[in-house]
Motif scaffolding. Structure first.
Motif, mmCIF file in Angstrom:
data_model
loop_
_atom_site.group_PDB
_atom_site.id
_atom_site.type_symbol
_atom_site.label_atom_id
_atom_site.label_comp_id
_atom_site.label_asym_id
_atom_site.label_seq_id
_atom_site.Cartn_x
_atom_site.Cartn_y
_atom_site.Cartn_z
ATOM 1 N N SER A 30 -5.434 8.564 -6.530
ATOM 2 C CA SER A 30 -6.653 8.587 -5.722
ATOM 3 C C SER A 30 -7.436 9.883 -5.912
ATOM 4 O O SER A 30 -8.632 9.944 -5.591
ATOM 5 C CB SER A 30 -6.318 8.403 -4.239
ATOM 6 O OG SER A 30 -5.416 9.414 -3.809
ATOM 7 N N SER A 170 -6.909 -0.296 -2.881
ATOM 8 C CA SER A 170 -7.224 1.026 -3.419
ATOM 9 C C SER A 170 -6.586 2.135 -2.585
ATOM 10 O O SER A 170 -6.289 3.221 -3.098
ATOM 11 C CB SER A 170 -8.744 1.216 -3.487
ATOM 12 O OG SER A 170 -9.327 1.078 -2.205
ATOM 13 N N LYS A 171 -6.328 1.875 -1.308
ATOM 14 C CA LYS A 171 -5.696 2.881 -0.448
ATOM 15 C C LYS A 171 -4.279 3.218 -0.920
ATOM 16 O O LYS A 171 -3.796 4.334 -0.703
ATOM 17 C CB LYS A 171 -5.658 2.387 1.000
ATOM 18 C CG LYS A 171 -7.033 2.237 1.643
ATOM 19 C CD LYS A 171 -6.908 1.732 3.080
ATOM 20 C CE LYS A 171 -8.286 1.574 3.715
ATOM 21 N NZ LYS A 171 -8.184 1.056 5.103
ATOM 22 N N ASN A 172 -3.612 2.261 -1.561
ATOM 23 C CA ASN A 172 -2.248 2.497 -2.027
ATOM 24 C C ASN A 172 -2.176 3.550 -3.133
ATOM 25 O O ASN A 172 -1.110 4.132 -3.377
ATOM 26 C CB ASN A 172 -1.626 1.200 -2.542
ATOM 27 C CG ASN A 172 -1.381 0.192 -1.439
ATOM 28 O OD1 ASN A 172 -1.832 -0.946 -1.513
ATOM 29 N ND2 ASN A 172 -0.678 0.608 -0.397
#
Length: 397
Positions: A30, A170-172
């Motif tokens: 990220s 996408s947070k993972n």
């Protein structure tokens, strides 16, 4: 990871080019990628004839696309004019796209990287996660292979959610890490793996050409309009189904075990055998019905058939090659609404062209040469795939 002479764990891969010695840096994924919204268009809203705006569907990531996507070589569908979304983010070269869902945890977050868009407008679609390295930490082609490494997918497997369908968001990616070396080292890694992928693609084309050749020759040689004498398969052979279940089979061979054939292409193993014969083996259910040839001791699934004890007037390999042309016959005569299945009588009624044994021998010699080439080239392909797997496991952290 490797260690130095003092057994200090270093942030370097097990395998690397000798000119590079500095340690790698590890980043949260990220922190490397910024993520953009994607659309949810289904296959029914896409059209390969419309090239105004290309759309990447997650199904193409799972099946059909290589890790590095060149839009000139890897065709994507367009979007039907009436379905074109109003808001979207166009992909750029170097962008990556992940499949966010799969029935297999190994394929969750399977990724591709766009390396050549050639000014074609392209967007990411259903069940994809669109990422971009806006900080320019990576070179073109590196991310695709880094995200294909087992080290990355081991992280994904631990966080993928679901029971029958596994998914991520996408947070993972805040929980996943990627190792990044100097750009020169990235370039050499990406170049090496791209060359291997290119060789694998070439090897697949060689196999496809050979398979097309043998299919065409079989269709020509066994064209029933060329023959006026036929016999039924049930009159010149014995036919039986198996008595074993797949749950009893092993995927690996050990001493005292025998090949076990079921409807899959993979050969499994059992400690006992049903026949010790030169045989033609058929799946008893499925969507397609193609034979395999085996001579020796083997076990057989209860929903598979073996054709054996063939009349001296027919060479088993002649029957095998003829049967390779009969998929349409078996599909047409299969029964069942949920799973298409074959019955014993369907095999017995199959008409076989009756030609002199010398002619059969000529056919077999010709087709055997091509099939041997196919087998040899598949063995070469397997070696290249194993080499790629090894490199993906050892070139990254």
């Amino acid at each position: 990871m490797a260690t130095d002479n003092n057994n200090k764990v270093l942030n370097v891969p097990n395998l690397r080019f000798p000119e590079f010695t500095e340690e790698w840096r590890k980043y949260k994924v990220s922190d490397v990628l910024d993520f953009y919204s994607t659309n949810s268009l289904s296959w029914e809203q896409l059209d390969y004839n419309n090239e105004d705006l290309y759309n990447l569907h997650y199904g193409l990531i799972h099946v059909g696309l290589p890790i590095l996507v060149d839009i000139e070589q890897n065709k994507l569908p367009g979007i039907k004019t009436e379905c074109k979304p109003k808001n979207f983010e166009l992909c750029k070269e170097g962008d990556v796209a992940f499949a966010d869902a799969s029935e297999d945890t190994n394929d969750v977050a399977k990724a591709i990287e766009f390396v050549n868009l050639n000014n074609h407008k392209t967007i990411c679609g259903l069940h994809t996660i669109h990422g971009r390295d806006n900080k320019h930490l990576t070179v073109l082609g590196y991310k695709g292979y880094a995200f294909a490494s087992p080290l990355f997918h081991n992280q994904i497997r631990r966080i993928a959610q679901g029971t029958k369908i596994y998914s991520i968001s996408s947070k993972n990616f805040a929980e996943c890490y990627i190792g990044i070396p100097s750009k020169d080292e990235q370039s050499k890694i990406a170049r090496l793996l791209a060359l291997i992928d290119s060789r694998i693609a070439t090897q697949n084309k060689i196999i496809e050409k050979l398979e097309s050749l043998i299919k065409g020759l079989c269709s020509f040689l066994f064209d029933k309009n060329k023959y006026d004498s036929f016999v039924r398969l049930g009159d010149i052979s014995e036919i039986t189904n198996g008595n074993s279940d797949v749950q009893d089979a092993s995927l690996s061979y050990s001493k005292g075990m025998y090949p076990f054939f079921d409807r899959s292409n993979d050969v499994k193993f059992l400690p006992e055998y049903i026949l010790d014969k030169e045989s033609i083996i058929y799946p008893g259910e499925g969507s397609e019905f193609y034979p395999r040839y085996y001579n020796g001791k083997f076990a057989l699934h209860q929903r598979c058939y073996a054709i054996y004890d063939i009349s001296r007037n027919f060479k088993p390999k002649y029957l095998y090659y003829f049967c390779k042309t009969q998929n349409s016959y078996f599909v047409r005569n299969a029964v069942g609404s949920t799973v298409a299945s074959l019955r014993l009588d369907t095999f017995k009624r199959l008409n076989i062209p009756h030609v002199p044994i010398e002619v059969q021998e000529t056919y077999v010699q010709l087709l055997d040469k091509i099939e041997t080439k196919i087998i040899d080239n598949k063995a070469i392909l397997k070696k290249y795939e194993e080499q790629k797997k090894y490199l993906l496991s050892n070139l990254f952290i």
